[in-house]
Design a protein around this motif. Structure first.
Motif, PDB file in Angstrom:
ATOM      1  N   ALA A 109       3.815   1.369   8.898  1.00 50.84           N
ATOM      2  CA  ALA A 109       2.475   1.759   9.187  1.00 50.84           C
ATOM      3  C   ALA A 109       1.773   2.122   7.742  1.00 50.84           C
ATOM      4  O   ALA A 109       0.811   1.943   7.377  1.00 50.84           O
ATOM      5  CB  ALA A 109       2.587   2.876   9.920  1.00 50.84           C
ATOM      6  N   LYS A 110       2.589   2.765   7.011  1.00 50.73           N
ATOM      7  CA  LYS A 110       2.099   3.260   5.637  1.00 50.73           C
ATOM      8  C   LYS A 110       1.748   1.729   4.896  1.00 50.73           C
ATOM      9  O   LYS A 110       0.752   1.910   4.115  1.00 50.73           O
ATOM     10  CB  LYS A 110       3.016   4.015   4.668  1.00 50.73           C
ATOM     11  N   GLN A 111       2.688   0.688   4.916  1.00 43.24           N
ATOM     12  CA  GLN A 111       2.270  -0.494   4.167  1.00 43.24           C
ATOM     13  C   GLN A 111       0.880  -1.113   4.566  1.00 43.24           C
ATOM     14  O   GLN A 111       0.318  -1.501   3.880  1.00 43.24           O
ATOM     15  CB  GLN A 111       3.450  -1.484   4.525  1.00 43.24           C
ATOM     16  N   LEU A 112       0.856  -1.092   5.929  1.00 37.51           N
ATOM     17  CA  LEU A 112      -0.301  -1.587   6.599  1.00 37.51           C
ATOM     18  C   LEU A 112      -1.382  -0.744   6.345  1.00 37.51           C
ATOM     19  O   LEU A 112      -2.577  -1.718   5.835  1.00 37.51           O
ATOM     20  CB  LEU A 112      -0.248  -1.611   8.222  1.00 37.51           C
ATOM     21  N   ASP A 113      -1.342   0.695   6.184  1.00 35.87           N
ATOM     22  CA  ASP A 113      -2.672   1.312   5.956  1.00 35.87           C
ATOM     23  C   ASP A 113      -3.028   1.027   4.485  1.00 35.87           C
ATOM     24  O   ASP A 113      -4.193   0.987   4.142  1.00 35.87           O
ATOM     25  CB  ASP A 113      -2.270   2.673   6.180  1.00 35.87           C
ATOM     26  N   ASP A 114      -1.962   0.656   3.570  1.00 34.12           N
ATOM     27  CA  ASP A 114      -2.521   0.611   2.193  1.00 34.12           C
ATOM     28  C   ASP A 114      -3.144  -0.860   1.953  1.00 34.12           C
ATOM     29  O   ASP A 114      -4.175  -0.700   1.322  1.00 34.12           O
ATOM     30  CB  ASP A 114      -1.119   0.670   1.257  1.00 34.12           C
ATOM     31  N   LEU A 115      -2.886  -1.635   2.784  1.00 35.68           N
ATOM     32  CA  LEU A 115      -3.238  -3.056   2.624  1.00 35.68           C
ATOM     33  C   LEU A 115      -4.925  -3.121   3.391  1.00 35.68           C
ATOM     34  O   LEU A 115      -5.618  -3.618   2.895  1.00 35.68           O
ATOM     35  CB  LEU A 115      -2.257  -3.964   3.369  1.00 35.68           C
ATOM     36  N   ALA A 116      -4.786  -2.323   4.416  1.00 37.42           N
ATOM     37  CA  ALA A 116      -6.053  -2.268   5.143  1.00 37.42           C
ATOM     38  C   ALA A 116      -7.110  -1.563   4.092  1.00 37.42           C
ATOM     39  O   ALA A 116      -8.254  -1.785   4.239  1.00 37.42           O
ATOM     40  CB  ALA A 116      -5.851  -1.455   6.439  1.00 37.42           C
ATOM     41  N   GLU A 117      -6.819  -0.415   3.607  1.00 37.47           N
ATOM     42  CA  GLU A 117      -7.715   0.221   2.858  1.00 37.47           C
ATOM     43  C   GLU A 117      -8.339  -0.752   1.778  1.00 37.47           C
ATOM     44  O   GLU A 117      -9.387  -0.608   1.192  1.00 37.47           O
ATOM     45  CB  GLU A 117      -6.968   1.429   2.259  1.00 37.47           C
ATOM     46  N   SER A 118      -7.133  -1.464   0.964  1.00 38.00           N
ATOM     47  CA  SER A 118      -7.683  -2.542  -0.021  1.00 38.00           C
ATOM     48  C   SER A 118      -8.727  -3.351   0.443  1.00 38.00           C
ATOM     49  O   SER A 118      -9.800  -3.673  -0.129  1.00 38.00           O
ATOM     50  CB  SER A 118      -6.456  -2.913  -0.702  1.00 38.00           C
ATOM     51  N   MET A 119      -8.257  -4.010   1.789  1.00 34.23           N
ATOM     52  CA  MET A 119      -8.909  -5.100   2.137  1.00 34.23           C
ATOM     53  C   MET A 119     -10.478  -4.596   2.513  1.00 34.23           C
ATOM     54  O   MET A 119     -11.433  -5.314   2.426  1.00 34.23           O
ATOM     55  CB  MET A 119      -8.339  -5.877   3.589  1.00 34.23           C
ATOM     56  N   GLN A 120     -10.338  -3.569   3.409  1.00 38.22           N
ATOM     57  CA  GLN A 120     -11.701  -3.159   3.840  1.00 38.22           C
ATOM     58  C   GLN A 120     -12.782  -2.458   2.662  1.00 38.22           C
ATOM     59  O   GLN A 120     -13.961  -2.915   2.688  1.00 38.22           O
ATOM     60  CB  GLN A 120     -11.624  -1.842   4.942  1.00 38.22           C
ATOM     61  N   TYR A 121     -12.150  -2.177   1.813  1.00 37.17           N
ATOM     62  CA  TYR A 121     -12.880  -1.734   0.372  1.00 37.17           C
ATOM     63  C   TYR A 121     -13.461  -2.948  -0.331  1.00 37.17           C
ATOM     64  O   TYR A 121     -14.855  -3.231  -0.573  1.00 37.17           O
ATOM     65  CB  TYR A 121     -12.103  -1.136  -0.607  1.00 37.17           C
ATOM     66  N   ASP A 122     -12.533  -4.110  -0.549  1.00 33.92           N
ATOM     67  CA  ASP A 122     -13.033  -5.118  -1.315  1.00 33.92           C
ATOM     68  C   ASP A 122     -14.120  -5.901  -0.322  1.00 33.92           C
ATOM     69  O   ASP A 122     -15.330  -6.635  -0.807  1.00 33.92           O
ATOM     70  CB  ASP A 122     -11.983  -6.288  -1.343  1.00 33.92           C
ATOM     71  N   ALA A 123     -14.029  -5.882   1.080  1.00 31.38           N
ATOM     72  CA  ALA A 123     -14.766  -6.571   1.931  1.00 31.38           C
ATOM     73  C   ALA A 123     -16.297  -5.829   1.845  1.00 31.38           C
ATOM     74  O   ALA A 123     -17.370  -6.447   1.918  1.00 31.38           O
ATOM     75  CB  ALA A 123     -14.559  -6.624   3.272  1.00 31.38           C
ATOM     76  N   GLY A 124     -16.212  -4.523   1.805  1.00 34.59           N
ATOM     77  CA  GLY A 124     -17.192  -3.831   1.656  1.00 34.59           C
ATOM     78  C   GLY A 124     -18.329  -4.095   0.304  1.00 34.59           C
ATOM     79  O   GLY A 124     -19.407  -4.045   0.377  1.00 34.59           O
ATOM     80  N   GLU A 125     -17.414  -4.272  -0.665  1.00 33.41           N
ATOM     81  CA  GLU A 125     -18.200  -4.712  -1.773  1.00 33.41           C
ATOM     82  C   GLU A 125     -18.874  -5.928  -1.868  1.00 33.41           C
ATOM     83  O   GLU A 125     -19.971  -6.187  -2.315  1.00 33.41           O
ATOM     84  CB  GLU A 125     -17.050  -4.580  -3.184  1.00 33.41           C
ATOM     85  N   LEU A 126     -18.331  -6.961  -1.133  1.00 30.13           N
ATOM     86  CA  LEU A 126     -18.704  -8.208  -1.084  1.00 30.13           C
ATOM     87  C   LEU A 126     -19.998  -8.139   0.141  1.00 30.13           C
ATOM     88  O   LEU A 126     -21.131  -8.761  -0.356  1.00 30.13           O
ATOM     89  CB  LEU A 126     -17.753  -9.279  -0.285  1.00 30.13           C
ATOM     90  N   ALA A 127     -20.182  -7.178   0.994  1.00 29.67           N
ATOM     91  CA  ALA A 127     -21.104  -7.057   1.787  1.00 29.67           C
ATOM     92  C   ALA A 127     -22.309  -6.641   1.008  1.00 29.67           C
ATOM     93  O   ALA A 127     -23.404  -6.985   1.368  1.00 29.67           O
ATOM     94  CB  ALA A 127     -20.644  -6.146   3.180  1.00 29.67           C
TER      95      ALA A 127
END
Length: 251
Positions: A110-128
């Motif tokens: 869950a910790k690994q998933l959450d770390d990845l999720a945070e990175s992915m959502q942040y990068d997507a937010g910058e693209l948006a």
């Protein structure tokens, strides 16, 4: 300013399952991708804690399918180097993320998933944000913010679930910040002169569901964990409809 996602008049997707997105659809889709990263971690945590476990597993499966389909559309639609690179990075991270999401629930995973999720959502937010600037119309901002609200509805529930599963002061701070951001987002959306009677009605529904979720998050409900899980899904449904309405306004 160059468009980051261009639409040739006679563009055809390279793959039958992929679609070339309009600029508004691209912004909305990226918002949805942000949301799905958080929703998957939330559902993974719910499985691990035995909160509506069967429904949580179904949410993971449907979210993985949705993310993969949307990723194909984004890959098909990106036409300039910066957007192509951003989507390719998302694709690389997604390969690891989806495998982890389908493993038997463990706190460490869950910790690994959450770390990845945070990175992915942040990068997507910058693209948006870049797509919004490229689009150059007020509806772009509404679509982006509504998309962020979708993400935050799931991020809040995810943070609450992970706190119950494994104590972590950082998650408490994340939850508090997300609550502030969500409330501020509703205010920003309601203040827009671009709203219609339909979007204002949807915002009223969002406000109602937001009150319910805040109550659950504060522990005022006797079954807070279950209420957080179900209310976050209802809030997501409302924000999905609102995002679609704003997307249509921009076309």
């Amino acid at each position: 300013m160059r468009a980051l996602f261009l639409i040739p008049l006679l563009a055809l997707p390279l793959f039958a399952q992929a679609t070339v997105l309009t600029p508004t659809a691209a912004i909305s889709t990226i918002g949805s991708q942000r949301m799905l990263t958080q929703r998957i971690v939330k559902a993974y945590c719910q499985q691990g804690r035995g909160i509506n476990a069967n429904a949580a597993k179904q949410q993971i499966n449907s979210s993985i399918t949705q993310f993969s389909n949307q990723l194909a559309n984004l890959l098909e639609s990106a036409t300039v180097p910066e957007s192509i690179a951003a989507v390719k990075k998302q694709e690389t991270q997604w390969q690891t993320f989806r495998v982890l999401a389908q493993t038997s629930p463990k706190v460490e995973t869950a910790k690994q998933l959450d770390d990845l999720a945070e990175s992915m959502q942040y990068d997507a937010g910058e693209l948006a944000k870049r797509l919004e600037a490229s689009f150059g119309k007020p509806q772009g901002k509404l679509i982006r913010i509504a998309g962020r609200e979708r993400m935050l509805s799931q991020r809040l529930a995810k943070a609450a679930c992970l706190q119950s599963w494994r104590a972590n002061p950082a998650l408490k701070l994340q939850q508090a910040q997300s609550q502030k951001e969500f409330a501020a987002g509703l205010v920003t959306l309601r203040a827009s002169s671009e709203n219609t009677p339909a979007t204002l009605k949807q915002l009223d529904l969002a406000q109602m569901q937001w009150v319910f979720l805040e109550n659950a998050l504060s522990g005022l409900d006797s079954e807070a964990d279950n209420n957080i899980a179900t209310t976050s899904e209802r809030l997501l449904e409302v924000m999905d409809k609102l995002s679609n309405q704003y997307e249509k306004l921009g076309n």
